[in-house]
Scaffold this motif. Structure first.
Motif, PDB file in Angstrom:
ATOM      1  N   GLY A   1       3.185   0.306   8.175  1.00  0.00           N
ATOM      2  CA  GLY A   1       2.562   0.080   9.474  1.00  0.00           C
ATOM      3  C   GLY A   1       3.595  -0.378  10.481  1.00  0.00           C
ATOM      4  N   GLY A   2       3.124  -0.887  11.604  1.00  0.00           N
ATOM      5  CA  GLY A   2       4.023  -1.358  12.653  1.00  0.00           C
ATOM      6  C   GLY A   2       4.637  -0.213  13.427  1.00  0.00           C
ATOM      7  N   THR A   3       5.824  -0.442  13.951  1.00  0.00           N
ATOM      8  CA  THR A   3       6.549   0.562  14.718  1.00  0.00           C
ATOM      9  C   THR A   3       7.940   0.728  14.151  1.00  0.00           C
ATOM     10  N   SER A   4       8.690   1.683  14.687  1.00  0.00           N
ATOM     11  CA  SER A   4      10.048   1.903  14.197  1.00  0.00           C
ATOM     12  C   SER A   4      10.943   0.698  14.443  1.00  0.00           C
ATOM     13  N   SER A   5      10.699  -0.024  15.549  1.00  0.00           N
ATOM     14  CA  SER A   5      11.520  -1.194  15.845  1.00  0.00           C
ATOM     15  C   SER A   5      10.993  -2.468  15.198  1.00  0.00           C
ATOM     16  N   SER A   6       9.722  -2.495  14.802  1.00  0.00           N
ATOM     17  CA  SER A   6       9.135  -3.660  14.154  1.00  0.00           C
ATOM     18  C   SER A   6       8.195  -3.202  13.048  1.00  0.00           C
ATOM     19  N   PRO A   7       8.780  -2.684  11.933  1.00  0.00           N
ATOM     20  CA  PRO A   7       7.947  -2.131  10.863  1.00  0.00           C
ATOM     21  C   PRO A   7       7.227  -3.213  10.073  1.00  0.00           C
ATOM     22  N   LEU A   8       6.127  -2.817   9.459  1.00  0.00           N
ATOM     23  CA  LEU A   8       5.373  -3.690   8.565  1.00  0.00           C
ATOM     24  C   LEU A   8       5.387  -3.077   7.165  1.00  0.00           C
ATOM     25  N   PHE A   9       5.405  -3.947   6.141  1.00  0.00           N
ATOM     26  CA  PHE A   9       5.482  -3.498   4.759  1.00  0.00           C
ATOM     27  C   PHE A   9       4.338  -4.103   3.959  1.00  0.00           C
ATOM     28  N   ALA A  10       3.859  -3.345   2.969  1.00  0.00           N
ATOM     29  CA  ALA A  10       2.805  -3.846   2.092  1.00  0.00           C
ATOM     30  C   ALA A  10       3.375  -4.941   1.196  1.00  0.00           C
TER      31      ALA A  10
ATOM     32  N   ASP B   1     -14.336   0.888  13.710  1.00  0.00           N
ATOM     33  CA  ASP B   1     -15.638   0.357  13.299  1.00  0.00           C
ATOM     34  C   ASP B   1     -15.768   0.275  11.790  1.00  0.00           C
ATOM     35  N   GLU B   2     -15.072   1.168  11.080  1.00  0.00           N
ATOM     36  CA  GLU B   2     -15.106   1.142   9.616  1.00  0.00           C
ATOM     37  C   GLU B   2     -14.112   0.138   9.032  1.00  0.00           C
ATOM     38  N   GLY B   3     -13.361  -0.533   9.899  1.00  0.00           N
ATOM     39  CA  GLY B   3     -12.400  -1.521   9.430  1.00  0.00           C
ATOM     40  C   GLY B   3     -11.135  -0.931   8.849  1.00  0.00           C
ATOM     41  N   LEU B   4     -10.839   0.333   9.189  1.00  0.00           N
ATOM     42  CA  LEU B   4      -9.657   1.003   8.648  1.00  0.00           C
ATOM     43  C   LEU B   4      -8.445   0.880   9.561  1.00  0.00           C
ATOM     44  N   VAL B   5      -8.683   0.583  10.843  1.00  0.00           N
ATOM     45  CA  VAL B   5      -7.605   0.540  11.839  1.00  0.00           C
ATOM     46  C   VAL B   5      -7.849  -0.640  12.773  1.00  0.00           C
ATOM     47  N   ASN B   6      -6.769  -1.313  13.152  1.00  0.00           N
ATOM     48  CA  ASN B   6      -6.817  -2.361  14.172  1.00  0.00           C
ATOM     49  C   ASN B   6      -6.148  -1.854  15.438  1.00  0.00           C
ATOM     50  N   VAL B   7      -6.699  -2.211  16.599  1.00  0.00           N
ATOM     51  CA  VAL B   7      -6.092  -1.883  17.884  1.00  0.00           C
ATOM     52  C   VAL B   7      -5.315  -3.099  18.367  1.00  0.00           C
ATOM     53  N   ASP B   8      -4.030  -2.910  18.600  1.00  0.00           N
ATOM     54  CA  ASP B   8      -3.160  -3.994  19.059  1.00  0.00           C
ATOM     55  C   ASP B   8      -2.550  -3.584  20.391  1.00  0.00           C
ATOM     56  N   GLY B   9      -3.239  -3.938  21.498  1.00  0.00           N
ATOM     57  CA  GLY B   9      -2.761  -3.544  22.817  1.00  0.00           C
ATOM     58  C   GLY B   9      -2.839  -2.038  22.982  1.00  0.00           C
TER      59      GLY B   9
ATOM     60  N   GLN C   1      -0.035  12.911   6.523  1.00  0.00           N
ATOM     61  CA  GLN C   1       0.117  11.865   7.544  1.00  0.00           C
ATOM     62  C   GLN C   1       1.512  11.249   7.471  1.00  0.00           C
ATOM     63  N   ARG C   2       1.963  10.982   6.257  1.00  0.00           N
ATOM     64  CA  ARG C   2       3.271  10.333   6.109  1.00  0.00           C
ATOM     65  C   ARG C   2       4.403  11.248   6.550  1.00  0.00           C
ATOM     66  N   ARG C   3       4.226  12.563   6.319  1.00  0.00           N
ATOM     67  CA  ARG C   3       5.247  13.503   6.806  1.00  0.00           C
ATOM     68  C   ARG C   3       5.311  13.462   8.326  1.00  0.00           C
ATOM     69  N   TYR C   4       4.139  13.490   8.962  1.00  0.00           N
ATOM     70  CA  TYR C   4       4.112  13.399  10.419  1.00  0.00           C
ATOM     71  C   TYR C   4       4.625  12.034  10.884  1.00  0.00           C
TER      72      TYR C   4
ATOM     73  N   ASP D   1      -5.582   0.353   5.970  1.00  0.00           N
ATOM     74  CA  ASP D   1      -6.008   1.022   4.747  1.00  0.00           C
ATOM     75  C   ASP D   1      -4.875   1.931   4.291  1.00  0.00           C
ATOM     76  N   ASP D   2      -4.634   1.977   2.969  1.00  0.00           N
ATOM     77  CA  ASP D   2      -3.481   2.747   2.483  1.00  0.00           C
ATOM     78  C   ASP D   2      -3.697   4.257   2.545  1.00  0.00           C
ATOM     79  N   GLN D   3      -4.868   4.698   3.008  1.00  0.00           N
ATOM     80  CA  GLN D   3      -5.090   6.128   3.187  1.00  0.00           C
ATOM     81  C   GLN D   3      -4.772   6.588   4.605  1.00  0.00           C
ATOM     82  N   LEU D   4      -4.255   5.678   5.416  1.00  0.00           N
ATOM     83  CA  LEU D   4      -3.873   6.016   6.780  1.00  0.00           C
ATOM     84  C   LEU D   4      -2.445   5.565   7.032  1.00  0.00           C
TER      85      LEU D   4
END
Length: 556
Positions: free
Chosen positions: A45-54, A441-449, A501-504, A456-459
């Motif tokens: 998750g995160g961005t290229s400049s501030s990545p997030l790891f599981a 709404d399904e709790g799979l994605v958070n909107v941050d700004g 998704q991961r390829r993209y 979710d690990d499927q996204l």
């Protein structure tokens, strides 16, 4: 920690700084691991400049490399708060601080309470709030906070302002770090902030960390000043990010505008005058300003009156890396309210600390880099930028130019290989699409700004953000006036397998890195050109003498 708590923790995401703390190493070591180890976990998750790891993947990798250390209670508490307060971390910090100061437990979950109590037993209540403050100010969670001075900026302002002041005010105090750092140790402290959770946290910190009771009030300091007629010996202010919506129309006749009504686009000058209005005679005003405030035409009238009346005593140019909202250098403007008509400044001291390390130590030289008489500042521009008045030291310019030239060649050579290999495709990625609002709404994605974060690990986060900025979604998010405003929830992304998704996502990360390198190349090119021009005009550089053509004629 029981198994249920562990499973919750393993689903969380951590930053590179968190990985460093988990492993007991520096951020640089984590960066090296990412470059050198092909099996290091990919960002989830995160961005290229501030990545997030599981967290689960990071722990497994650290164990496989024998690099892991036992996770501290402090790290566990931070992760628990991040999970319990995903939308507003500062509220969680305030709840913890109020529990430690007053015993309130209603808002905290039992697992978090256990961690807080355990950490207090290991250290102390003041250590808990101090450590959480440091983590907050160094994390991406601070981005949603209107006022959050970095620890670097706090140290700089504290060292460069009046250390003997016995009364202090910060009208945009945020977590209170700047308010508590300046002035005399026993100073009375007052503050205000628009964020109620920031005020709750700062108020509790004053009792826990400083054994005092600071009076901090909630409200918009410009629109609803909670300290009318209150003046102190030192007012410090790191204003919120500049905005045109600071209340100008409501405040046209406000008595705080002693110099002039601030222009709509100059909210920093409104904060400057607000701070000065609360400064007692003989007292000091210290305000962090963007570098453009020193010369923008819209603020010329206020700068001119500031200089003409002898209120401005110092402009200190600070290095990049101190501000919370950007990576640009900033200025610290110091004002003094005269005690009498003859007690005003006759010159402005200019200090250029832009080459100083951002972590300090902070100490002004015995003499300013320039001391400019007021009459010399009152030209057409009223330019207060120290760089405009300080005679540069050009002794090292040849080495600086050679270094910039070498870096420019290397970066230009890499840039062409930065774009990912892409092949011709069909007219559409996928016929089936899903609306972001449904994923949220399904709790799979958070909107941050203006960004999305997959939970979710499927996204894949980079896949989501890449398509969020697609042409169709951009058109949907653009108003009739042409202004772009991201409407993430109303946007659509294609339905693809997680592997696709991961390829993209990898391709979007490569494009983002390419853009970053292109910006870096542009900035480096501007620096090299400036060094070349300065070197040629100052005489420390000169054009190479062309080599004489080789004589290839045969001897007679």
């Amino acid at each position: 920690m029981d198994s249920s708590d562990q499973s919750v923790s393993d689903e969380q995401q951590v930053t590179a700084a968190d990985v460093a703390r988990l492993a007991g190493v520096t951020r640089a070591a984590v960066s090296n691991w990412r470059r050198r180890h092909d099996d290091f976990p990919s960002p989830s998750g995160g961005t290229s400049s501030s990545p997030l790891f599981a967290v689960s993947q990071i722990r497994a990798w650290l164990d496989s490399q024998n690099k892991g250390v036992e996770e501290s209670t402090e790290v566990q508490l931070w992760q628990a708060l991040r999970a319990e307060y995903p939308a507003h971390m500062l509220r969680g910090l305030a709840d913890v601080a109020e529990y430690l100061a007053e015993g309130h437990t209603e808002e905290l979950g039992e697992p978090t309470l256990r961690l807080v109590r355990s950490l207090v037993e290991e250290t102390s209540p003041s250590h808990v709030t101090s450590a959480l403050t440091t983590r907050f100010l160094n994390s991406h969670e601070r981005s949603g906070t209107a006022s959050a001075s970095t620890t670097r900026l706090t140290r700089a302002v504290a060292a460069l302002t009046d250390r003997s002041a016995t009364s202090v005010l910060d009208p945009a105090c945020g977590t209170g770090s700047l308010l508590f750092a300046v002035g005399a140790p026993s100073a009375s402290r007052t503050g205000q902030d628009i964020d109620p959770d920031a005020v709750r946290f700062a108020q509790a910190r004053s009792a826990l960390e400083h054994d005092e009771t600071a009076d901090i009030r909630v409200g918009d300091s410009l629109r609803s000043d909670q300290w009318p007629d209150h003046q102190v010996e030192l007012v410090v202010c790191d204003p919120p990010p500049a905005t045109t919506d600071w209340g100008r129309e409501e405040l046209l006749m406000d008595p705080r505008w002693e110099l002039a009504l601030p222009p709509r686009a100059e909210s920093e000058l409104a904060w400057l005058q607000h701070a000065y209005a609360h400064t007692a005679p003989g007292g000091q005003t210290a305000v962090v300003m963007s570098t453009s405030c020193a010369y923008r035409r819209t603020g010329r009238r206020i700068r001119a009156d500031l200089v003409r009346r002898g209120l401005l005593t110092d402009v200190i140019a600070l290095p990049a890396g101190l501000a919370a909202a950007h990576a640009q250098p900033v200025h610290l403007w110091l004002l003094r309210r005269p005690v009498s008509d003859r007690d005003s400044a006759s010159a402005v001291r200019m200090w250029d600390l832009t080459s100083a390390p951002p972590d300090g130590p902070w100490q002004l030289p015995e003499e300013p880099d320039a001391e400019v008489p007021l009459i010399d500042l009152l030209g057409d521009a009223v330019d207060l930028n120290p760089a405009r008045h300080v005679t540069p030291d050009v002794s090292d310019l040849p080495n600086a130019f050679a270094d910039a030239h070498e870096k420019l060649r290397a970066l230009a050579g890499r840039l062409g290989d930065g774009l990912p290999p892409l092949t011709a495709g069909g007219p559409a990625v996928a016929e089936s699409r899903v609306r972001i609002a449904d994923l949220v709404d399904e709790g799979l994605v958070n909107v941050d700004g203006d960004s999305l974060r997959a939970v979710d690990d499927q996204l894949d986060t980079d896949f989501l953000n890449g398509f969020l900025r697609s042409a169709s979604n951009t058109r949907r998010s653009t108003s009739t006036s042409g202004t772009f405003r991201t409407d993430a929830r109303a946007s659509y992304v294609p339905k693809l397998s997680v592997e696709e998704q991961r390829r993209y996502g990898a391709a979007f990360r490569a494009v983002a890195d390419f853009e970053r390198q292109a910006r870096e190349l542009s900035a480096l090119a501007a620096t090299a050109a400036e060094l070349a021009r300065e070197g040629l005009t100052s005489g420390v550089l000169r054009p190479d003498t062309p080599a004489a053509p080789e004589d290839t004629s045969a001897p007679e």
